[in-house]
Design an enzyme around this catalytic site. Sequence first.
Site, short mmCIF file in Angstrom:
data_model
loop_
_atom_site.label_atom_id
_atom_site.label_comp_id
_atom_site.label_asym_id
_atom_site.label_seq_id
_atom_site.Cartn_x
_atom_site.Cartn_y
_atom_site.Cartn_z
N HIS A 182 12.29 -15.77 -24.11
CA HIS A 182 11.53 -15.20 -22.99
C HIS A 182 10.41 -16.16 -22.56
O HIS A 182 10.20 -16.40 -21.37
CB HIS A 182 10.89 -13.86 -23.37
N LYS A 232 14.29 4.97 -23.68
CA LYS A 232 14.69 3.93 -24.62
C LYS A 232 13.77 3.97 -25.84
O LYS A 232 12.56 4.02 -25.70
CB LYS A 232 14.60 2.56 -23.93
N ARG A 258 21.49 -15.92 -21.19
CA ARG A 258 21.83 -16.60 -22.44
C ARG A 258 23.30 -16.97 -22.46
O ARG A 258 23.69 -17.98 -23.00
CB ARG A 258 21.52 -15.71 -23.65
N SER A 288 16.11 -9.80 -28.55
CA SER A 288 15.09 -8.92 -29.14
C SER A 288 15.68 -8.04 -30.22
O SER A 288 15.06 -7.82 -31.27
CB SER A 288 14.44 -8.07 -28.06
#
Length: 163
Positions: free
Chosen positions: A17, A41, A90, A128
């Site tokens: 990030h 979430k 990514r 993450s």
Amino acid sequence: MLRAVYPGSFDPVTNGHIDIMERSSKFVNTLIVAVLDNPEKKSLFTVEERVAQLKEVTKHLPNVEVRSFYGLLVDFCRQVDAKLVIRGLRAVTDFEYEFKMALGNRKLNEDVETIFISTSTKYMFISSSTIKEIAMFGGSVEDMVPQYIKNCLDEKFKSREEK
């Protein structure tokens, strides 16, 4: 003045990030790192913790602001007068998801453009969720997150163990 938004959950922020923030901040006047507040979430860190963490690890970037938002990204972009969204990639699998999101955002607000930036190859494997799993089981995340975030993870999992 070109203002861009780099949205995400950043739970936690990773070196990948930071790589995207550092590189994209070079070609905009203001980069707003927008932390999504999604109560649906289950996050490791609260939105307030994530905002504070991001402010700490982006202090070296003078044109970066950190804010939280709730709701539609295009509404947030309108609110902060940003016409550009930056998304990091990514792998090819990221592109499919991000491309659909970009098209949806474009449908909702045709004034907002999305650009994709590939992360540096040394960070391609970092996510993450991977960071959280490694840290939870006591593995080393030193090369994957800033030291400040490593300390936050250590403290979070230490406090969980004490309960």
